[in-house]
Design an enzyme around this catalytic site. Structure first.
Site, PDB file in Angstrom:
ATOM      1  N   GLU A 187       0.781  -1.150   0.077  1.00 40.61           N
ATOM      2  CA  GLU A 187      -0.148   0.031   0.121  1.00 40.61           C
ATOM      3  C   GLU A 187       1.008   1.321  -0.013  1.00 40.61           C
ATOM      4  O   GLU A 187       1.967   1.244   0.509  1.00 40.61           O
ATOM      5  CB  GLU A 187      -0.726   0.056   1.327  1.00 40.61           C
ATOM      6  CG  GLU A 187      -2.130  -0.764   1.097  1.00 40.61           C
ATOM      7  CD  GLU A 187      -3.214   0.017   0.723  1.00 40.61           C
ATOM      8  OE1 GLU A 187      -3.130   1.130  -0.098  1.00 40.61           O
ATOM      9  OE2 GLU A 187      -4.207  -0.280   1.154  1.00 40.61           O
ATOM     10  N   ASP A 188       0.133   2.285  -0.654  1.00 42.82           N
ATOM     11  CA  ASP A 188       1.047   3.529  -0.288  1.00 42.82           C
ATOM     12  C   ASP A 188       0.854   4.214   0.907  1.00 42.82           C
ATOM     13  O   ASP A 188       1.875   4.683   1.606  1.00 42.82           O
ATOM     14  CB  ASP A 188       0.541   4.548  -1.469  1.00 42.82           C
ATOM     15  CG  ASP A 188      -0.965   4.641  -1.377  1.00 42.82           C
ATOM     16  OD1 ASP A 188      -1.765   4.030  -0.825  1.00 42.82           O
ATOM     17  OD2 ASP A 188      -1.459   5.817  -2.260  1.00 42.82           O
TER      18      ASP A 188
ATOM     19  N   ASP B 151      -4.368   5.307   6.174  1.00 45.09           N
ATOM     20  CA  ASP B 151      -4.897   6.495   6.884  1.00 45.09           C
ATOM     21  C   ASP B 151      -5.670   6.298   8.078  1.00 45.09           C
ATOM     22  O   ASP B 151      -5.401   5.963   9.322  1.00 45.09           O
ATOM     23  CB  ASP B 151      -5.446   7.444   5.711  1.00 45.09           C
ATOM     24  CG  ASP B 151      -5.828   8.704   6.188  1.00 45.09           C
ATOM     25  OD1 ASP B 151      -5.355   9.295   7.149  1.00 45.09           O
ATOM     26  OD2 ASP B 151      -6.609   9.480   5.508  1.00 45.09           O
TER      27      ASP B 151
ATOM     28  N   ASP C 234      -1.406  10.937  -4.957  1.00 43.25           N
ATOM     29  CA  ASP C 234      -1.885  12.121  -5.753  1.00 43.25           C
ATOM     30  C   ASP C 234      -2.753  13.090  -4.781  1.00 43.25           C
ATOM     31  O   ASP C 234      -3.176  12.786  -3.679  1.00 43.25           O
ATOM     32  CB  ASP C 234      -2.789  11.576  -6.661  1.00 43.25           C
ATOM     33  CG  ASP C 234      -3.996  11.012  -6.107  1.00 43.25           C
ATOM     34  OD1 ASP C 234      -4.043  10.276  -5.247  1.00 43.25           O
ATOM     35  OD2 ASP C 234      -5.202  11.344  -6.393  1.00 43.25           O
TER      36      ASP C 234
END
Ligand code: IMP
Ligand code: MG
Length: 179
Positions: free
Chosen positions: A98-99, A102, A158
């Site tokens: 995963e990036d 959160d 992004d």
């Protein structure tokens, strides 16, 4: 890039060094296993490419394309999986890449989804974690960097589909942005 970013929150050098460490650790943990590295696109594309090459053991590569609904800088928690895996993961050891984690909603959703395909194990490797924002207690097995509660872009991440190709991670200045 129509926006000039200030000091990187994570520089390219820091990224490279940390990914090398993660790669070594993951290689040691998965050596001899039937190992599938699953990237969550689009956000993880840059991290995935660097991480996969830092893990010097045999592996299969695969990807999920995921989009989330709701406003662009906040997660609604509703995840849509656009493409499925092409590999059969039954009985295999899967590491989800995963990036950023959160709230934790996306990670939990994807773990549950992959578990239905009966892999031997599913773990998570995330480049970034924002612990202050966590609402779901999802176990993170490998974390690149813990970051404060700021919106970051670059290195795959992004804002409204922009800035993914920035070669380092920067904090997005939300002033003047329409959320
Ligand atoms: P979660 O479901 O709340 O854990 O959110 C995960 C997703 O929200 C990530 O895969 C990103 O697409 C997005 N996201 C959360 N924080 C950021 C950020 O700071 N920059 C860019 N995307 C983010
Ligand atoms: Mg995103």
């Amino acid at each position: 890039m129509e926006r000039i970013f200030g000091r990187p929150i994570v520089t390219q050098e820091e990224m490279r060094a940390r990914i090398k460490e993660l790669g070594k650790q993951i290689a040691a943990d998965y050596a001899g296993k039937d190992f599938v590295l699953v990237g969550v696109l689009k956000g993880a594309y840059a991290f995935y490419a660097d991480l996969a090459r830092a893990i010097r053991i045999p592996m299969r590569v695969d990807f999920l394309i995921v989009t989330s609904y709701g406003s662009q800088s906040k997660t609604s928690g509703r995840v849509k999986v656009v493409t499925e895996l092409t590999e059969d993961i039954r009985g295999k050891d899967v590491l989800l890449v995963e990036d950023i984690v959160d709230s934790g909603l996306t990670a939990r959703y994807l773990i549950k989804k992959l578990a239905k395909q009966k892999p031997k194990s599913v773990k998570i490797c995330t480049l970034l974690s924002k612990p202050e924002r966590r609402t779901i207690d999802v176990p993170l097995d490998y974390v690149g960097f813990k970051i404060p509660n700021k919106y970051v872009v670059g290195y795959g991440l992004d804002y409204q589909q922009k800035y993914r190709n920035l070669p380092y991670l920067a904090v997005l200045d939300m002033e003047g942005e329409q959320e």
